[in-house]
Design an enzyme around this catalytic site. Structure first.
Site, PDB file in Angstrom:
ATOM      1  N   LYS A   9       6.381 -29.329  10.048  1.00 15.84           N
ATOM      2  CA  LYS A   9       6.126 -30.860   9.218  1.00 15.84           C
ATOM      3  C   LYS A   9       5.203 -31.219   8.615  1.00 15.84           C
ATOM      4  CE  LYS A   9       5.189 -30.295  14.333  1.00 15.84           C
ATOM      5  NZ  LYS A   9       4.143 -30.831  16.438  1.00 15.84           N
ATOM      6  N   TYR A  49      11.957 -37.201  19.407  1.00 11.95           N
ATOM      7  CA  TYR A  49      10.526 -37.113  20.361  1.00 11.95           C
ATOM      8  C   TYR A  49      10.701 -38.204  21.339  1.00 11.95           C
ATOM      9  CZ  TYR A  49       7.524 -33.805  17.744  1.00 11.95           C
ATOM     10  OH  TYR A  49       7.281 -32.195  16.870  1.00 11.95           O
ATOM     11  N   ARG A  85       7.977 -19.383  19.984  1.00 13.43           N
ATOM     12  CA  ARG A  85       7.220 -19.465  20.726  1.00 13.43           C
ATOM     13  C   ARG A  85       6.405 -18.339  20.491  1.00 13.43           C
ATOM     14  NH1 ARG A  85       7.798 -24.918  22.325  1.00 13.43           N
ATOM     15  NH2 ARG A  85       6.141 -24.747  24.067  1.00 13.43           N
ATOM     16  N   THR A  91      -0.060 -24.919  21.609  1.00 10.30           N
ATOM     17  CA  THR A  91       0.100 -26.635  20.964  1.00 10.30           C
ATOM     18  C   THR A  91      -0.979 -26.658  20.310  1.00 10.30           C
ATOM     19  OG1 THR A  91       1.562 -26.987  22.334  1.00 10.30           O
ATOM     20  CG2 THR A  91       0.745 -28.660  21.102  1.00 10.30           C
ATOM     21  N   ARG A 102       0.170 -21.173  14.042  1.00 16.61           N
ATOM     22  CA  ARG A 102      -0.954 -21.695  13.858  1.00 16.61           C
ATOM     23  C   ARG A 102      -2.321 -21.345  14.176  1.00 16.61           C
ATOM     24  NH1 ARG A 102       2.384 -25.003  19.113  1.00 16.61           N
ATOM     25  NH2 ARG A 102       3.848 -26.204  18.026  1.00 16.61           N
ATOM     26  N   ASN A 112       0.012 -29.586  13.647  1.00 22.31           N
ATOM     27  CA  ASN A 112      -0.287 -28.204  14.475  1.00 22.31           C
ATOM     28  C   ASN A 112       1.229 -27.545  13.583  1.00 22.31           C
ATOM     29  OD1 ASN A 112       2.060 -29.294  15.480  1.00 22.31           O
ATOM     30  ND2 ASN A 112       1.297 -28.273  17.466  1.00 22.31           N
ATOM     31  N   HIS A 115       6.855 -26.938  14.932  1.00 21.19           N
ATOM     32  CA  HIS A 115       7.188 -27.588  15.739  1.00 21.19           C
ATOM     33  C   HIS A 115       8.304 -26.186  16.001  1.00 21.19           C
ATOM     34  CE1 HIS A 115       9.397 -29.715  19.418  1.00 21.19           C
ATOM     35  NE2 HIS A 115      11.026 -29.321  19.230  1.00 21.19           N
ATOM     36  N   GLU A 126      18.295 -30.113  20.116  1.00 23.62           N
ATOM     37  CA  GLU A 126      17.921 -30.517  19.201  1.00 23.62           C
ATOM     38  C   GLU A 126      18.636 -29.743  17.820  1.00 23.62           C
ATOM     39  OE1 GLU A 126      13.174 -28.402  19.752  1.00 23.62           O
ATOM     40  OE2 GLU A 126      13.125 -29.805  21.110  1.00 23.62           O
TER      41      GLU A 126
END
Ligand code: CMP
Length: 141
Positions: A9, A49, A85, A91, A102, A112, A115, A126
């Site tokens: 991000k 989103y 993940r 998150t 993270r 964070n 994604h 996605e």
């Protein structure tokens, strides 16, 4: 082997963490199949989103995601969705396990850093959202 979508991000690109994050992902066995830098506008961020549009944090999330460039990547490895993940962590960076991306780099629940798709089904959607055409067909580039 399967594939998932990761987005580094604007906090990650802005803080010059592209190299560190890619290195972390490669050490975890992910191969980058396709990648591009995207400066999202509101329409793209809202489309991506859309599932969160009723949430209280949505407007701030839109401001954040349109504040700079993101690096969008299709990653491949065995059990890619679950493994990514695990590697990025929770998150909220305060709840993320030690050693996760993270935990190492993120500043807040919103900022964070990265994604990751949360299911095989969403990974497929996605990936198509950002790479709808022939970029992903091997040997045709
Ligand atoms: P991501 O995994 O990309 O999915 C949705 C994003 O919304 C999430 O990472 C955060 O950037 C943001 N987000 C989720 N929950 C919150 C929250 N409670 N407050 C602020 N931002 C959030």
């Amino acid at each position: 082997m399967n594939r998932t979508l990761a987005i580094l991000k604007p906090d990650g690109t802005g803080r010059k963490l592209i190299g560190d994050v890619i290195s972390h992902l490669e050490k975890e066995g992910f191969e980058i199949i396709c990648a591009k830098m995207v400066f999202m506008n509101r329409k793209i961020a809202e489309g991506f989103y859309a599932v969160h549009k009723e949430r209280g944090f949505f407007n701030n999330l839109m401001d954040f995601m349109t504040s700079g460039r993101s690096l969008v990547m299709v990653l491949e490895r065995e059990d890619a969705v679950n493994k990514l993940r695990e590697v990025i962590g929770a998150t909220d960076p305060e709840e993320a396990e030690e050693g996760t991306i993270r935990k190492k780099y993120a500043e807040s629940k919103q900022n964070n850093i990265i994604h990751a798709s949360d299911s095989e089904e969403n990974a497929e959607k996605e990936i198509k959202f950002f790479f709808p055409c022939k970029e992903l067909i091997e040997n045709e580039m």
